[in-house]
Design an enzyme around this catalytic site. Structure first.
Site, PDB file in Angstrom:
ATOM      1  N   TYR A 161      35.059  28.195  36.731  1.00  0.00           N
ATOM      2  CA  TYR A 161      34.236  28.829  37.315  1.00  0.00           C
ATOM      3  C   TYR A 161      34.101  28.472  38.873  1.00  0.00           C
ATOM      4  O   TYR A 161      34.288  29.188  39.714  1.00  0.00           O
ATOM      5  CB  TYR A 161      32.956  29.250  36.578  1.00  0.00           C
ATOM      6  CG  TYR A 161      32.278  30.106  37.550  1.00  0.00           C
ATOM      7  CD1 TYR A 161      32.303  31.540  37.832  1.00  0.00           C
ATOM      8  CD2 TYR A 161      30.805  29.729  37.797  1.00  0.00           C
ATOM      9  CE1 TYR A 161      31.458  32.125  38.684  1.00  0.00           C
ATOM     10  CE2 TYR A 161      30.080  30.295  38.779  1.00  0.00           C
ATOM     11  CZ  TYR A 161      30.176  31.759  39.110  1.00  0.00           C
ATOM     12  OH  TYR A 161      29.553  32.221  39.552  1.00  0.00           O
ATOM     13  N   LYS A 201      35.248  30.090  42.569  1.00  0.00           N
ATOM     14  CA  LYS A 201      34.276  30.523  43.578  1.00  0.00           C
ATOM     15  C   LYS A 201      34.487  29.853  44.573  1.00  0.00           C
ATOM     16  O   LYS A 201      34.168  30.351  46.042  1.00  0.00           O
ATOM     17  CB  LYS A 201      32.868  30.196  43.305  1.00  0.00           C
ATOM     18  CG  LYS A 201      32.327  31.236  41.978  1.00  0.00           C
ATOM     19  CD  LYS A 201      32.360  32.619  42.677  1.00  0.00           C
ATOM     20  CE  LYS A 201      32.328  33.724  41.341  1.00  0.00           C
ATOM     21  NZ  LYS A 201      32.354  35.256  41.986  1.00  0.00           N
TER      22      LYS A 201
HETATM   23  N1  NAP Z   1      23.827  35.415  38.522  1.00  0.00           N
HETATM   24  C1  NAP Z   1      24.103  34.324  39.157  1.00  0.00           C
HETATM   25  O1  NAP Z   1      23.470  33.057  38.788  1.00  0.00           O
HETATM   26  C2  NAP Z   1      25.285  34.148  39.943  1.00  0.00           C
HETATM   27  C3  NAP Z   1      25.380  33.067  40.952  1.00  0.00           C
HETATM   28  C4  NAP Z   1      26.040  33.044  41.875  1.00  0.00           C
HETATM   29  C5  NAP Z   1      27.247  33.922  42.002  1.00  0.00           C
HETATM   30  N2  NAP Z   1      27.160  35.114  41.008  1.00  0.00           N
HETATM   31  C6  NAP Z   1      28.187  35.860  41.140  1.00  0.00           C
HETATM   32  O2  NAP Z   1      27.963  37.232  41.289  1.00  0.00           O
HETATM   33  C7  NAP Z   1      28.619  38.189  40.844  1.00  0.00           C
HETATM   34  C8  NAP Z   1      28.009  39.080  39.675  1.00  0.00           C
HETATM   35  O3  NAP Z   1      27.262  38.347  38.907  1.00  0.00           O
HETATM   36  P1  NAP Z   1      25.969  38.904  38.148  1.00  0.00           P
HETATM   37  O4  NAP Z   1      25.071  37.941  38.079  1.00  0.00           O
HETATM   38  O5  NAP Z   1      25.772  40.252  38.542  1.00  0.00           O
HETATM   39  O6  NAP Z   1      26.484  39.000  36.726  1.00  0.00           O
HETATM   40  P2  NAP Z   1      26.227  40.194  35.627  1.00  0.00           P
HETATM   41  O7  NAP Z   1      24.862  40.813  35.419  1.00  0.00           O
HETATM   42  O8  NAP Z   1      26.954  39.585  34.330  1.00  0.00           O
HETATM   43  O9  NAP Z   1      27.368  41.456  36.144  1.00  0.00           O
HETATM   44  C9  NAP Z   1      28.664  41.146  36.134  1.00  0.00           C
HETATM   45  C10 NAP Z   1      29.344  42.273  36.668  1.00  0.00           C
HETATM   46  O10 NAP Z   1      30.838  42.259  36.635  1.00  0.00           O
HETATM   47  C11 NAP Z   1      31.315  43.121  35.636  1.00  0.00           C
HETATM   48  N3  NAP Z   1      32.678  42.548  35.152  1.00  0.00           N
HETATM   49  C12 NAP Z   1      32.597  41.463  34.354  1.00  0.00           C
HETATM   50  N4  NAP Z   1      33.887  41.363  33.782  1.00  0.00           N
HETATM   51  C13 NAP Z   1      34.515  42.499  34.160  1.00  0.00           C
HETATM   52  C14 NAP Z   1      35.869  42.978  33.966  1.00  0.00           C
HETATM   53  N5  NAP Z   1      36.884  42.247  33.296  1.00  0.00           N
HETATM   54  N6  NAP Z   1      36.364  44.052  34.559  1.00  0.00           N
HETATM   55  C15 NAP Z   1      35.161  44.814  35.360  1.00  0.00           C
HETATM   56  N7  NAP Z   1      34.074  44.441  35.481  1.00  0.00           N
HETATM   57  C16 NAP Z   1      33.627  43.343  34.929  1.00  0.00           C
HETATM   58  C17 NAP Z   1      30.317  43.587  34.688  1.00  0.00           C
HETATM   59  O11 NAP Z   1      30.459  45.002  34.116  1.00  0.00           O
HETATM   60  P3  NAP Z   1      31.374  45.161  32.761  1.00  0.00           P
HETATM   61  O12 NAP Z   1      30.674  44.178  31.623  1.00  0.00           O
HETATM   62  O13 NAP Z   1      30.592  46.612  32.327  1.00  0.00           O
HETATM   63  O14 NAP Z   1      32.727  45.291  32.938  1.00  0.00           O
HETATM   64  C18 NAP Z   1      29.012  43.705  35.338  1.00  0.00           C
HETATM   65  O15 NAP Z   1      29.011  44.846  36.014  1.00  0.00           O
HETATM   66  C19 NAP Z   1      29.725  37.538  40.219  1.00  0.00           C
HETATM   67  O16 NAP Z   1      30.983  37.379  40.762  1.00  0.00           O
HETATM   68  C20 NAP Z   1      29.199  35.989  39.792  1.00  0.00           C
HETATM   69  O17 NAP Z   1      30.124  34.912  39.866  1.00  0.00           O
HETATM   70  C21 NAP Z   1      26.283  35.049  40.237  1.00  0.00           C
END
Ligand code: NAP
Length: 265
Positions: free
Chosen positions: A161, A165
């Site tokens: 992961y 990133k």
């Molecule tokens: N939350 C954190 O702590 C954090 C920190 C740093 C960076 N990020 C980054 O921020 C971004 C958003 O994460 P989040 O925190 O919002 O997580 P989240 O709440 O789990 O949301 C992830 C989103 O990605 C979609 N997704 C996942 N797999 C997919 C697939 N195969 N095809 C299409 N859509 C897909 C999910 O939709 P479906 O399941 O409906 O497909 C959901 O809408 C990610 O890139 C993550 O790496 C998050």
């Protein structure tokens, strides 16, 4: 429409594509962009959540919303997203779809780790090239890519992961310079722990977190002014705290933190 709002839609409108819009950070971006008057293409796998969000946004704001249920781990499905938006003038991409994993890599599910690279990296590359070239030909637009505090060094117990990133962070930095002369703004967003569905899917436990609304608000404000943004005090603190340590030490520190956050131990 206020002047600020119309300047934003002129530069980044009339349509924005938001991937990962069914939950978390992408959903918050969708709400924030709708309030600024952009029409939206909402992308994720869970159609029912996209329909619900589309209903909310069209009834609250006078915008058009299209939903595009897509599994971005599938190359053909990713391609369909591009084809199905060809009739729209897309001025902004928010590539928020993504997921994490945790625990020792040798024990991890090989298919899940391969899908992670497809969703977090390959699909983002494809979207950047497709929408970026159309924006460049119009001399305006923006690409917002989701990096992470883990993207600045290796992360034991979340190695794949963190590597995904690091790819995004590097892609955004390089592309930002390439597209500057074309009038396209590229922003890397590097959050720390955010309270979304992310931790449960990655099988991580998070202590202190920030909200996805903060990420969306701060990032949109930074678009066009910054190349990388660390939204919220927690990501800034983690960034500053680690920045003085040499990279090998940072990897050790992150490893300790990740070992604690992983449920696999
Ligand atoms: N939350 C954190 O702590 C954090 C920190 C740093 C960076 N990020 C980054 O921020 C971004 C958003 O994460 P989040 O925190 O919002 O997580 P989240 O709440 O789990 O949301 C992830 C989103 O990605 C979609 N997704 C996942 N797999 C997919 C697939 N195969 N095809 C299409 N859509 C897909 C999910 O939709 P479906 O399941 O409906 O497909 C959901 O809408 C990610 O890139 C993550 O790496 C998050």
């Amino acid at each position: 429409m206020s002047t600020l709002k119309s300047q934003f839609t002129e530069k980044y409108g009339p349509w924005a594509v938001v991937t990962g819009a069914s939950e978390g950070i992408g959903k918050s971006f969708a709400r924030e962009l709708a309030s600024r008057g952009l029409n939206l293409v909402l992308v994720a796998r869970r159609e029912e959540l996209l329909v619900k969000l589309a209903e909310e946004l069209t009834s609250k704001f006078r915008i058009d919303v299209r939903i595009q249920p897509t599994d971005l781990s599938s190359k053909s499905s990713s391609l369909e997203l591009l084809q199905n938006t060809d009739d729209l003038e897309v001025g902004l991409l928010v590539a928020s779809a993504g997921f994490g994993s945790s625990g020792p890599l040798l024990l991890a599910d090989k298919q899940i780790e391969a899908d992670l690279i497809e969703v977090n990296c390959a699909a983002v590359l494809q979207q950047c090239q497709h929408f970026g070239s159309r924006m460049a030909s119009r001399h305006r637009g923006g690409l917002i890519l989701l990096s992470s505090v883990l993207g600045f060094q290796g992360a034991p117990y979340s190695a794949n992961y963190a590597a995904s990133k690091a790819y995004i962070q590097s892609l955004a930095e390089g592309l930002g310079i390439e597209l500057k002369a074309d009038g396209v703004d590229v922003l890397s967003v590097a959050p720390g722990p955010i309270a979304t569905g992310f931790a449960a899917r990655a099988k991580m436990t998070m202590g202190q977190t920030m909200t996805p609304e903060v990420v969306a608000r701060v990032s949109i404000a930074a678009l066009g002014a910054r190349r990388t943004v660390r939204p919220g005090w927690l990501s800034k603190l983690m960034g500053w705290g680690l920045s003085t340590a040499p990279r090998p030490l940072r990897v050790q520190i992150i490893g300790r933190i990740m070992q604690g956050m992983s449920k696999h131990q």
